[in-house]
Design a protein around this motif. Sequence first.
Motif, PDB file in Angstrom:
ATOM      1  N   THR A 151       0.807  -1.220   0.000  1.00 60.57           N
ATOM      2  CA  THR A 151       0.000   0.000   0.000  1.00 60.57           C
ATOM      3  C   THR A 151       0.840   1.270   0.000  1.00 60.57           C
ATOM      4  O   THR A 151       0.326   2.345  -0.324  1.00 60.57           O
ATOM      5  N   ASP A 152       2.119   1.144   0.359  1.00 63.70           N
ATOM      6  CA  ASP A 152       3.007   2.307   0.334  1.00 63.70           C
ATOM      7  C   ASP A 152       4.444   1.803   0.318  1.00 63.70           C
ATOM      8  O   ASP A 152       4.728   0.661   0.688  1.00 63.70           O
ATOM      9  N   TRP A 153       5.351   2.674  -0.101  1.00 61.99           N
ATOM     10  CA  TRP A 153       6.757   2.288  -0.206  1.00 61.99           C
ATOM     11  C   TRP A 153       7.323   1.919   1.156  1.00 61.99           C
ATOM     12  O   TRP A 153       7.092   2.604   2.159  1.00 61.99           O
TER      13      TRP A 153
ATOM     14  N   PRO B  54       3.317  -5.379   3.317  1.00 65.64           N
ATOM     15  CA  PRO B  54       2.051  -5.584   2.602  1.00 65.64           C
ATOM     16  C   PRO B  54       0.970  -6.052   3.562  1.00 65.64           C
ATOM     17  O   PRO B  54       1.257  -6.620   4.626  1.00 65.64           O
ATOM     18  N   ARG B  55      -0.292  -5.850   3.176  1.00 66.00           N
ATOM     19  CA  ARG B  55      -1.394  -6.248   4.051  1.00 66.00           C
ATOM     20  C   ARG B  55      -2.629  -6.573   3.222  1.00 66.00           C
ATOM     21  O   ARG B  55      -2.708  -6.224   2.033  1.00 66.00           O
ATOM     22  N   ILE B  56      -3.582  -7.227   3.867  1.00 66.37           N
ATOM     23  CA  ILE B  56      -4.845  -7.562   3.209  1.00 66.37           C
ATOM     24  C   ILE B  56      -5.777  -6.362   3.290  1.00 66.37           C
ATOM     25  O   ILE B  56      -6.019  -5.817   4.375  1.00 66.37           O
TER      26      ILE B  56
ATOM     27  N   GLN C 174       3.955   1.655  -9.513  1.00 67.80           N
ATOM     28  CA  GLN C 174       3.054   2.576  -8.836  1.00 67.80           C
ATOM     29  C   GLN C 174       2.410   1.845  -7.666  1.00 67.80           C
ATOM     30  O   GLN C 174       1.963   0.705  -7.810  1.00 67.80           O
ATOM     31  N   VAL C 175       2.381   2.476  -6.521  1.00 66.92           N
ATOM     32  CA  VAL C 175       1.687   1.903  -5.370  1.00 66.92           C
ATOM     33  C   VAL C 175       0.333   2.594  -5.240  1.00 66.92           C
ATOM     34  O   VAL C 175       0.202   3.776  -5.594  1.00 66.92           O
TER      35      VAL C 175
ATOM     36  N   GLY D  92       4.729  -4.064  -9.446  1.00 65.18           N
ATOM     37  CA  GLY D  92       4.407  -2.743  -9.969  1.00 65.18           C
ATOM     38  C   GLY D  92       3.011  -2.625 -10.510  1.00 65.18           C
ATOM     39  O   GLY D  92       2.511  -1.517 -10.734  1.00 65.18           O
ATOM     40  N   ALA D  93       2.331  -3.735 -10.746  1.00 71.88           N
ATOM     41  CA  ALA D  93       0.937  -3.769 -11.181  1.00 71.88           C
ATOM     42  C   ALA D  93       0.244  -4.900 -10.429  1.00 71.88           C
ATOM     43  O   ALA D  93       0.893  -5.756  -9.822  1.00 71.88           O
ATOM     44  N   ASP D  94      -1.084  -4.925 -10.470  1.00 72.25           N
ATOM     45  CA  ASP D  94      -1.834  -5.881  -9.658  1.00 72.25           C
ATOM     46  C   ASP D  94      -1.585  -7.323 -10.085  1.00 72.25           C
ATOM     47  O   ASP D  94      -1.708  -7.671 -11.268  1.00 72.25           O
TER      48      ASP D  94
END
Length: 350
Positions: A7-9, A13-15, A58-59, A119-121
Amino acid sequence: MRAFRITDWERPPRIVEVPEPSPGVGEVLVRVAANGLCHSDALMARTSEAFGRALGWQVPFTLGHEIAGWVAEVGAGVDSDLIGRPVAVVSPASCGECAACRRGAENACVASDVGRGFGADGGLAPLVVVGAVRELVPLGDLDPVVAAPLTDAGATSLHAVRRALGFVGSAPEHAVVIGAGGLGSFAVQFLRALCDAQIVAVDPVRRRRDVALDLGAHRVFDEVDGHTAALLAESIGGGGADVVLDFVGTDTTIRWGTSVTRRGGAFGLVGAGGGTLRRPWFGALPRDGVVFSFQGSDIADVRDAVALAAKGRIVSPVERFAFDDVATAYDRLERGELDGRAVVIPDGPG
């Protein structure tokens, strides 16, 4: 739907909850059966903003680049007969139009720095959009859960073996695999399937050595040191190995691996351990040999890895995790506690 995202640099990571995606023109929506986990995912979570932006990332984005499942929906211009079919999703991103793609070298494509899961989903979610039908590999009767790790770990190992065999010919006498974990265990199998070499695997972890023997290695050692080098020379008659593939990539393994490669042999660096060759080139590299490195694989590698698994010529052992346990799965991966590739089974959409 729920997704496991950066979600950010430089944040863990998280759900989180995200909108369900839908395919655009020429795109395909895949319902994810399983997503394999990779050490590179942890590196992405620690990526600095400057480095990530330089790559074009991109985040926020959803992690996961080892994806298999079923076609759920197609966009305009895509044959609707694909709906419901089991598929693996090619891991490396590629444009399909540049010079590298035209010669089948998609991992060298200029577009490969940004893709699903980097970098992408990606696939740590119930649904993922795939940008082109060329990025889908039919699975037939092969279980998508088993197929997921073949899209990166399997295909990358096959790419390494093929490149090495391309340099030394299809009939090497001796091949050494340094690091018998997720990628190295695949490399042992591909060497066994594609040539008649005597295969040596080197790994400090006993259970990985045992797995390597079960998968086709003829001999195993526990350390990359002078003693092992002497035992190796004794077992293969001196002169060094025709092929050495390093799936660790530290100073120690690179130095040792190049030292046991025969004159005219091939040393392949695959592991991202941050090592360098800190010696003068004279005497440190195999004379008249080849030293190569790469990242990723090509579409043909994914197709062929899947085909070999479908024929029973290789196996893809997996350890399954529920979506809520994704953080635990990564933790066990980082601690080297897994016997197979970790795959996460996502929630249903909605």
